[in-house]
Design a protein around this motif. Structure first.
Motif, PDB file in Angstrom:
ATOM      1  N   TRP A 170       2.220  -8.355 -50.177  1.00  0.00           N
ATOM      2  CA  TRP A 170       1.857  -6.853 -49.920  1.00  0.00           C
ATOM      3  C   TRP A 170       1.467  -6.714 -48.613  1.00  0.00           C
ATOM      4  O   TRP A 170       0.030  -6.653 -48.448  1.00  0.00           O
ATOM      5  CB  TRP A 170       0.773  -6.730 -51.072  1.00  0.00           C
ATOM      6  N   PRO A 171       2.377  -6.776 -47.587  1.00  0.00           N
ATOM      7  CA  PRO A 171       1.692  -6.900 -46.042  1.00  0.00           C
ATOM      8  C   PRO A 171       1.021  -5.216 -45.971  1.00  0.00           C
ATOM      9  O   PRO A 171       1.359  -4.180 -46.569  1.00  0.00           O
ATOM     10  CB  PRO A 171       3.062  -6.724 -45.350  1.00  0.00           C
ATOM     11  N   GLY A 172       0.169  -5.290 -44.953  1.00  0.00           N
ATOM     12  CA  GLY A 172      -0.745  -4.341 -44.534  1.00  0.00           C
ATOM     13  C   GLY A 172      -1.938  -4.510 -44.132  1.00  0.00           C
ATOM     14  O   GLY A 172      -2.392  -4.058 -42.985  1.00  0.00           O
ATOM     15  N   ALA A 173      -2.793  -5.397 -44.782  1.00  0.00           N
ATOM     16  CA  ALA A 173      -3.961  -5.695 -44.504  1.00  0.00           C
ATOM     17  C   ALA A 173      -4.057  -6.752 -43.369  1.00  0.00           C
ATOM     18  O   ALA A 173      -2.996  -7.642 -43.341  1.00  0.00           O
ATOM     19  CB  ALA A 173      -4.949  -6.215 -45.546  1.00  0.00           C
ATOM     20  N   GLY A 174      -4.935  -6.794 -42.424  1.00  0.00           N
ATOM     21  CA  GLY A 174      -5.019  -7.836 -41.230  1.00  0.00           C
ATOM     22  C   GLY A 174      -5.463  -8.973 -41.924  1.00  0.00           C
ATOM     23  O   GLY A 174      -6.313  -9.396 -42.384  1.00  0.00           O
ATOM     24  N   ALA A 175      -4.750 -10.025 -41.530  1.00  0.00           N
ATOM     25  CA  ALA A 175      -5.027 -11.376 -42.124  1.00  0.00           C
ATOM     26  C   ALA A 175      -6.355 -12.066 -41.631  1.00  0.00           C
ATOM     27  O   ALA A 175      -7.103 -12.544 -42.567  1.00  0.00           O
ATOM     28  CB  ALA A 175      -3.944 -12.561 -41.795  1.00  0.00           C
ATOM     29  N   VAL A 176      -6.453 -11.722 -40.426  1.00  0.00           N
ATOM     30  CA  VAL A 176      -7.890 -12.108 -39.969  1.00  0.00           C
ATOM     31  C   VAL A 176      -9.006 -11.516 -40.713  1.00  0.00           C
ATOM     32  O   VAL A 176      -9.928 -11.823 -40.856  1.00  0.00           O
ATOM     33  CB  VAL A 176      -7.866 -12.041 -38.321  1.00  0.00           C
ATOM     34  N   THR A 177      -9.003  -9.973 -40.777  1.00  0.00           N
ATOM     35  CA  THR A 177     -10.058  -9.148 -41.295  1.00  0.00           C
ATOM     36  C   THR A 177     -10.143  -9.836 -42.923  1.00  0.00           C
ATOM     37  O   THR A 177     -11.334  -9.992 -43.204  1.00  0.00           O
ATOM     38  CB  THR A 177      -9.396  -7.652 -41.337  1.00  0.00           C
ATOM     39  N   VAL A 178      -9.103  -9.950 -43.546  1.00  0.00           N
ATOM     40  CA  VAL A 178      -9.412 -10.468 -45.032  1.00  0.00           C
ATOM     41  C   VAL A 178     -10.004 -11.603 -44.945  1.00  0.00           C
ATOM     42  O   VAL A 178     -10.624 -11.911 -45.670  1.00  0.00           O
ATOM     43  CB  VAL A 178      -8.031 -10.327 -45.639  1.00  0.00           C
ATOM     44  N   SER A 179      -9.345 -12.678 -44.212  1.00  0.00           N
ATOM     45  CA  SER A 179     -10.108 -13.893 -44.178  1.00  0.00           C
ATOM     46  C   SER A 179     -11.560 -14.237 -43.986  1.00  0.00           C
ATOM     47  O   SER A 179     -12.395 -14.846 -44.448  1.00  0.00           O
ATOM     48  CB  SER A 179      -9.132 -15.046 -43.362  1.00  0.00           C
ATOM     49  N   LEU A 180     -12.011 -13.312 -42.843  1.00  0.00           N
ATOM     50  CA  LEU A 180     -13.128 -13.438 -42.345  1.00  0.00           C
ATOM     51  C   LEU A 180     -14.152 -12.685 -43.580  1.00  0.00           C
ATOM     52  O   LEU A 180     -15.192 -13.155 -43.958  1.00  0.00           O
ATOM     53  CB  LEU A 180     -13.409 -12.622 -41.120  1.00  0.00           C
ATOM     54  N   GLY A 181     -13.588 -11.519 -44.243  1.00  0.00           N
ATOM     55  CA  GLY A 181     -14.151 -10.921 -45.362  1.00  0.00           C
ATOM     56  C   GLY A 181     -14.559 -11.971 -46.434  1.00  0.00           C
ATOM     57  O   GLY A 181     -15.575 -11.923 -47.113  1.00  0.00           O
ATOM     58  N   PHE A 182     -13.330 -12.496 -46.914  1.00  0.00           N
ATOM     59  CA  PHE A 182     -13.499 -13.576 -47.811  1.00  0.00           C
ATOM     60  C   PHE A 182     -14.618 -14.742 -47.672  1.00  0.00           C
ATOM     61  O   PHE A 182     -15.405 -15.163 -48.417  1.00  0.00           O
ATOM     62  CB  PHE A 182     -12.038 -14.166 -48.140  1.00  0.00           C
ATOM     63  N   ALA A 183     -14.608 -15.091 -46.376  1.00  0.00           N
ATOM     64  CA  ALA A 183     -15.457 -16.354 -45.813  1.00  0.00           C
ATOM     65  C   ALA A 183     -16.816 -15.879 -45.831  1.00  0.00           C
ATOM     66  O   ALA A 183     -17.704 -16.745 -46.273  1.00  0.00           O
ATOM     67  CB  ALA A 183     -14.808 -16.924 -44.631  1.00  0.00           C
ATOM     68  N   LEU A 184     -17.009 -14.659 -45.422  1.00  0.00           N
ATOM     69  CA  LEU A 184     -18.306 -14.201 -45.394  1.00  0.00           C
ATOM     70  C   LEU A 184     -19.131 -13.888 -46.534  1.00  0.00           C
ATOM     71  O   LEU A 184     -20.356 -14.509 -46.871  1.00  0.00           O
ATOM     72  CB  LEU A 184     -18.556 -12.822 -44.534  1.00  0.00           C
ATOM     73  N   THR A 185     -18.330 -13.421 -47.553  1.00  0.00           N
ATOM     74  CA  THR A 185     -18.700 -13.131 -48.876  1.00  0.00           C
ATOM     75  C   THR A 185     -19.059 -14.401 -49.734  1.00  0.00           C
ATOM     76  O   THR A 185     -19.904 -14.578 -50.464  1.00  0.00           O
ATOM     77  CB  THR A 185     -17.813 -12.392 -49.668  1.00  0.00           C
ATOM     78  N   ALA A 186     -17.996 -15.463 -49.456  1.00  0.00           N
ATOM     79  CA  ALA A 186     -18.201 -16.746 -50.120  1.00  0.00           C
ATOM     80  C   ALA A 186     -19.545 -17.370 -49.676  1.00  0.00           C
ATOM     81  O   ALA A 186     -20.324 -17.875 -50.408  1.00  0.00           O
ATOM     82  CB  ALA A 186     -17.078 -17.440 -50.076  1.00  0.00           C
ATOM     83  N   VAL A 187     -19.734 -17.447 -48.521  1.00  0.00           N
ATOM     84  CA  VAL A 187     -20.935 -18.132 -47.660  1.00  0.00           C
ATOM     85  C   VAL A 187     -22.172 -17.387 -48.399  1.00  0.00           C
ATOM     86  O   VAL A 187     -23.077 -17.943 -48.705  1.00  0.00           O
ATOM     87  CB  VAL A 187     -20.892 -18.143 -46.328  1.00  0.00           C
ATOM     88  N   ALA A 188     -22.224 -16.084 -48.326  1.00  0.00           N
ATOM     89  CA  ALA A 188     -23.412 -15.408 -48.704  1.00  0.00           C
ATOM     90  C   ALA A 188     -23.499 -15.543 -50.202  1.00  0.00           C
ATOM     91  O   ALA A 188     -24.768 -15.732 -50.520  1.00  0.00           O
ATOM     92  CB  ALA A 188     -23.228 -13.759 -48.668  1.00  0.00           C
ATOM     93  N   ALA A 189     -22.652 -15.503 -51.089  1.00  0.00           N
ATOM     94  CA  ALA A 189     -22.687 -15.890 -52.392  1.00  0.00           C
ATOM     95  C   ALA A 189     -23.155 -17.323 -52.655  1.00  0.00           C
ATOM     96  O   ALA A 189     -24.102 -17.464 -53.405  1.00  0.00           O
ATOM     97  CB  ALA A 189     -21.391 -15.982 -53.314  1.00  0.00           C
ATOM     98  N   TRP A 190     -22.542 -18.194 -51.951  1.00  0.00           N
ATOM     99  CA  TRP A 190     -23.255 -19.568 -52.144  1.00  0.00           C
ATOM    100  C   TRP A 190     -24.864 -19.811 -51.484  1.00  0.00           C
ATOM    101  O   TRP A 190     -25.415 -20.293 -52.434  1.00  0.00           O
ATOM    102  CB  TRP A 190     -22.333 -20.422 -51.112  1.00  0.00           C
TER     103      TRP A 190
END
Length: 456
Positions: free
Chosen positions: A26-46
């Motif tokens: 499903w192309p459309g979202a920026g890969a860098v934006t999504v990856s950073l968002g995933f990583a930041l949320t994962a770190v904050a949750a941890w």
């Protein structure tokens, strides 16, 4: 807590792989934006889980799975709002009126774009999203990732609330699992709607109030409540009244037990009044949230309207007579059918119609209130009764039509469902009740389906 490195790395790698596959499909979202968002949320949750006494490998895996599902949902919705609909990241096609109004207001504040917003209402809540969009970029993916972040943090905070009022790690973990499997809540975490930030705010306030009578560091009580007030004042100021009501539930013995809750209630009311005053002075339109603009009959509610009549002109005594029915309707909607109706607002809205875990939790909450409440710990009883009062009050204000307004109450109610499972899961009375409840639920849904379909 020591965690094996290899399985952890493998799990994170698998989750990232699923997100990458979603970006390719499903192309459309920026890969860098999504990856950073995933990583930041994962770190904050941890980091937040590290502060919890109920932290475990299993609950970390659950949260990693939830984050992965929500991130994939953000990717799919971004594709739908942009590539599939002919929009762009900076100019998405949003069919949901609330989301469109919020995005238009945010674009106006960031880029001074012309905005088409109803003359009867402005949207100051866009300021919440503007802060993140200004920091991380003006594209639709950013606020969706922020909503996902708030949802993950809200689930963990719900666990912290459950642990604070019960002291039982099992109840805390099960509360988180119940919330993580509530489809309507998950669906709102992937669209431009403010329910997930508000749910996080409610959990923060509940956590602070539950510890207000304890002697401890101010950061354990004051900071969570301060954050809750700030978020709520921006997004939905009238919800501060709910916090004031909640503070009254926590009035206890002694001078501290009385003064502290009253101070919290007074601050919430003062901030709500100040926000309303500022809005009246700075805006040519006075914004009033009332049942006149919340209750909006439509085709899907025709059968319901035909039964109860014109709710806007109904006297209060008659509304109170219908209140039990309204609470039941509020509990059941959105119904588990007609999945395609809400896809126009985002494909992940399908999850809102898969809310069977919430139905199960509802039956457990009713059992807890009827059988277990009298012997429950006082903090748990106060939290749950606060949630019940807000749920019933919302049904009275909206005739039970707008169930998403009750999503912020999940951190208050789900500890009761988790407690019922942990402490009474093997009781025959609970097993019999749940069998009866499921039978009544199935029968009620069949009747609702017949009424709704016959009216369309």
């Amino acid at each position: 807590m020591k965690i094996a490195v290899a399985p952890t790395v493998a799990s994170i790698g698998l989750c990232y792989a699923l997100v990458v596959i979603a970006l390719l499909l499903w192309p459309g979202a920026g890969a860098v934006t999504v990856s950073l968002g995933f990583a930041l949320t994962a770190v904050a949750a941890w980091a937040l889980l590290r502060t919890c006494r109920f932290d475990s490998v299993a609950i970390r895996c659950v949260m990693l799975g939830v984050l992965t599902v929500l991130t994939v949902g953000v990717v799919i919705n971004t594709w739908y709002f942009t590539t599939a609909s002919g929009g762009t990241l900076a100019d998405p096609v949003l069919q949901n009126y609330d989301a469109q109004r919020t995005w238009g207001r945010a674009a106006f504040m960031l880029f001074d774009r012309p905005m088409e917003i109803g003359a009867s209402r402005s949207d100051d809540s866009a300021l919440f999203w503007v802060v993140f969009m200004w920091l991380f970029g003006a594209n639709i993916t950013v606020p969706l990732l922020v909503s996902t972040f708030c949802a993950v943090m809200a689930i963990i905070m719900a666990g912290k609330v459950a642990y604070r009022v019960t002291g039982d790690a099992r109840v805390a973990r099960l509360t988180m699992i119940f919330m993580a499997l509530t489809g309507y809540f998950l669906s709102q975490a992937t669209v431009l709607i403010k329910d997930c930030p508000l749910t996080l705010a409610m959990a923060l306030m509940a956590y602070g109030l539950a510890g207000i009578s304890r002697s401890g560091r101010p950061s354990e009580t004051c900071l969570p409540m301060f954050a809750a007030v700030v978020i709520t004042a921006v997004l939905r100021p009238h919800m501060l009244l709910m916090y004031a009501v909640g503070a009254l539930f926590f009035i206890g013995r002694g001078r501290r037990g009385v003064i502290a809750p009253l101070v919290v209630a007074a601050v919430c009311l003062l901030v709500m009044w100040g926000k309303s005053y500022i809005g009246a002075v700075t805006s040519p339109v006075i914004i009033i949230e009332s049942s006149d603009n919340i209750v909006m009959p439509e085709a899907s509610t025709a059968a319901y309207d035909g039964i109860i009549g014109d709710y806007l002109t109904m006297p209060l005594w008659r509304k109170l007579l219908w209140l039990p029915v309204m609470v039941v309707v509020q509990f059941l909607v959105p119904f588990p059918w007609n999945f395609s109706r809400d896809i126009i607002f985002g494909p992940t809205m399908v999850l809102a119609h898969c809310d069977y875990v919430w139905y199960l939790a509802g039956g457990l909450i009713v059992y807890w209130l009827a059988v277990m409440a009298r012997r429950a710990p006082a903090p748990l009883l106060r939290i749950v009764l606060w949630g019940v009062a807000l749920t019933v009050g919302t049904a009275l204000m909206t005739s039970g039509r707008v169930s998403r307004y009750c999503l912020p109450f999940l951190p208050l109610l789900l500890p009761a469902a988790a407690s019922a499972v942990v402490y009474a899961g093997r009781r025959r009375s609970l097993q019999i009740w749940m069998a009866v409840f499921v039978t009544m639920l199935a029968s009620g849904l069949i009747v609702c389906h017949h009424l709704q379909m016959s009216a369309l």
